[in-house]
Design an enzyme around this catalytic site. Structure first.
Site, short mmCIF file in Angstrom:
data_model
loop_
_atom_site.label_atom_id
_atom_site.label_comp_id
_atom_site.label_asym_id
_atom_site.label_seq_id
_atom_site.Cartn_x
_atom_site.Cartn_y
_atom_site.Cartn_z
N LYS A 22 0.86 -1.21 0.00
CA LYS A 22 0.00 0.00 0.00
C LYS A 22 0.88 1.25 0.00
CE LYS A 22 -1.63 1.44 4.10
NZ LYS A 22 -1.26 2.82 4.47
N ASN A 23 1.93 1.25 0.82
CA ASN A 23 2.73 2.46 0.99
C ASN A 23 3.71 2.71 -0.13
OD1 ASN A 23 1.25 2.80 3.26
ND2 ASN A 23 2.91 2.32 4.70
N CYS A 117 -4.51 12.15 13.47
CA CYS A 117 -5.23 10.88 13.32
C CYS A 117 -4.93 10.05 14.57
CB CYS A 117 -4.79 10.16 12.06
SG CYS A 117 -3.10 9.60 12.13
N ARG A 122 0.05 14.74 12.44
CA ARG A 122 0.69 14.42 11.15
C ARG A 122 1.17 15.73 10.50
NH1 ARG A 122 -0.83 9.14 9.80
NH2 ARG A 122 0.94 9.09 8.39
N ASP A 309 5.27 0.61 11.95
CA ASP A 309 4.04 -0.03 11.48
C ASP A 309 3.90 -1.47 11.95
OD1 ASP A 309 4.00 1.64 8.23
OD2 ASP A 309 3.50 2.30 10.25
N ARG A 401 -8.53 -0.65 5.48
CA ARG A 401 -7.72 0.39 4.83
C ARG A 401 -6.34 -0.13 4.46
NH1 ARG A 401 -6.57 5.42 7.96
NH2 ARG A 401 -5.33 5.60 6.08
#
Ligand code: EPZ
Length: 422
Positions: A22-23, A117, A122, A309, A401
């Site tokens: 995803k990243n 978030c 952020r 993560d 997500r």
């Protein structure tokens, strides 16, 4: 709103295919804005975040088609509305990575500030510092970043380090903008994450001239234009680490396919150190555990250090270790939404500033819990696989997500997860 009902304990056995990152996919999708024409991105995971960015690209004027085979067709011939609206950016902070490409392509951009978030603030001050260094005029207006470069961007030397080390998407934004700047740009203290290397390799396939890929010093010789690209994104090292943790916490044996261990040396080192066996294979590894989980101390760091993560996933493993451990979070010091939820499942965790003291317990007990940020939510799934009883995880949209069909992949390995819509 969906929830997961998860019966435990289970022991996972079998093999799982790791999806594309995803990243890596998100900034690479944004990079197609730099090149008028039709690009094809292969291997992008079928996730909510990818759909959000596709919608955002369409709002800029691009045409985006995605098919089931995880192939994205992006036609960026027309980019006539360089605006990233609040409603989209607030849903996914990574949307900020369209700022650099829009500035380089259109000479202007208006993108909402991301806001905070579940994992904390952020800020984007380093993004803006870097883009200003390339000659952009930037000011804030009603919560939006308004950036202009009417005479184009000019290469320069830029330091992108911040109080928490490098910035991944900040590096992506400045790198993408620098590809079309006049002259040479040196980015010092660039993020070295594999996803940034994948982006840089993709940009070079588009005609960019980037050297030092994978190192903290990127040198970019600006070019007049870039061409559309066909690119396959790298495997998702965070999903891989999550499935490694799932195999270890259930004392099972799981083969991970499409996983690059070279991107995960710190993770392999730490997981092996606490008792997992990780055997490399041709295109991944086999993860198992037959002895006790051992305590450890770990601090999250920018790549190649242990990734933030996977901090929550490691915490679940250490919650069941024979002894006390400490996890210190140096990237997002507030990234501990999972601590209270895991304590509801009989873990013994105590937050002390940017650290959590973990007293290992013999077992976890099922309980109703609440998902928060996507990685904390994945950690709750891991805990539920090992816990005695039936755990209910609410708000699983957080998990959707970042993880493609996680319950299908885990159930194929022997998990007992039911998704319910309430
Ligand atoms: C990327 O976020 C990832 N997201 C995050 O993954 C990941 O946790 C993070 O990098 C760190 O590795 C994507 O790639 C889409 P940063 P990013 O800028 O780029 C501070 C997930 O779960 N900072 O590297 O937004 C910042 O507050 C997500 O997939 C500034 O101070 O993170 C943080 O403390 C979550 N000023 C640290 O740097 C800035 O201008 C690292 O943030 C920018 C960042």
């Amino acid at each position: 709103m969906d929830l997961f009902e998860i019966k435990g304990p289970v022991q996972l056995e079998g093999s799982v295919n790791i999806s594309g990152s995803k990243n890596a996919a998100l900034p690479i999708m944004a990079s197609t804005v730099l090149a008028p024409g039709k690009s094809i991105i292969r291997g992008a995971p079928n996730l909510a975040d990818i759909s959000v960015l596709a919608k955002l690209l369409r709002s800029l004027g691009a045409k985006v088609k995605s098919n089931a085979g995880s192939k994205l067709r992006i036609d960026a011939s027309v980019i006539d509305n360089p605006v990233g609206h609040y409603d989209t950016v607030r849903k996914m902070r990574a949307s900020i990575c369209i700022l650099g490409p829009l500035l380089a392509r259109c000479g202007q951009a208006k993108v909402s500030m991301p806001g905070g978030c579940a994992i904390g603030d952020r800020p984007v001050d380093i993004h803006l510092r870097g883009l200003r260094g390339l000659g952009a005029q930037i000011h804030l207006e009603n919560g939006y970043i308004v950036a202009e470069a009417p005479h184009g961007l000019a290469g320069t030397d830029i330091f992108l380090g911040g109080p928490f080390g490098s910035t991944v998407l900040g590096t992506a934004n400045v790198l993408m903008a620098a590809t079309l700047a006049k002259g040479t740009t040196v980015i010092e203290s660039a993020a070295c994450e594999p996803e940034i290397a994948d982006l840089a390799n993709c940009l070079n396939k588009m005609g960019a001239k980037i050297r030092g890929i994978g190192s903290p010093r990127l040198i970019i010789d600006g070019v007049d234009s870039l061409s559309p690209v066909e690119h396959t994104v790298i495997p998702d090292r965070v999903e891989a680490g999550t499935f490694m943790a799932a195999a270890a916490i259930t004392a099972g044996r799981v083969e991970l396919k499409n996983c690059r261990l070279n991107d995960m040396m710190a993770v392999v080192d730490k997981f092996s150190g606490i008792g997992a066996q990780i055997e490399p294979t041709d295109n991944g590894c086999v993860v198992s555990r037959d002895g006790p989980l051992k305590p450890a101390d770990i601090t999250t760091q920018p790549y190649p250090g242990f990734p933030t993560d996977l901090q929550a996933q490691l915490m679940v493993l250490l919650a069941l270790a024979d002894g006390n451990s400490v996890i210190t979070e140096k990237i997002f010091p507030d990234r501990f939404m999972h601590v209270a939820e895991l304590n509801r499942m009989a873990a013994n965790l105590r937050k002390e500033g940017p650290s959590v003291i973990i007293a290992g317990v013999k077992k976890l007990i099922a309980a109703p819990v609440m998902a928060s940020d996507l990685r904390a939510s994945a950690a709750l799934v891991l805990a539920a696989l090992a816990a005695e009883g039936t755990t209910i995880i609410n708000r699983v949209y957080h998990i959707d997500r970042g993880y493609e069909r996680i319950e299908q992949k885990l159930n194929a390995l022997g998990a007992k997860i039911t998704r319910k819509t309430i």
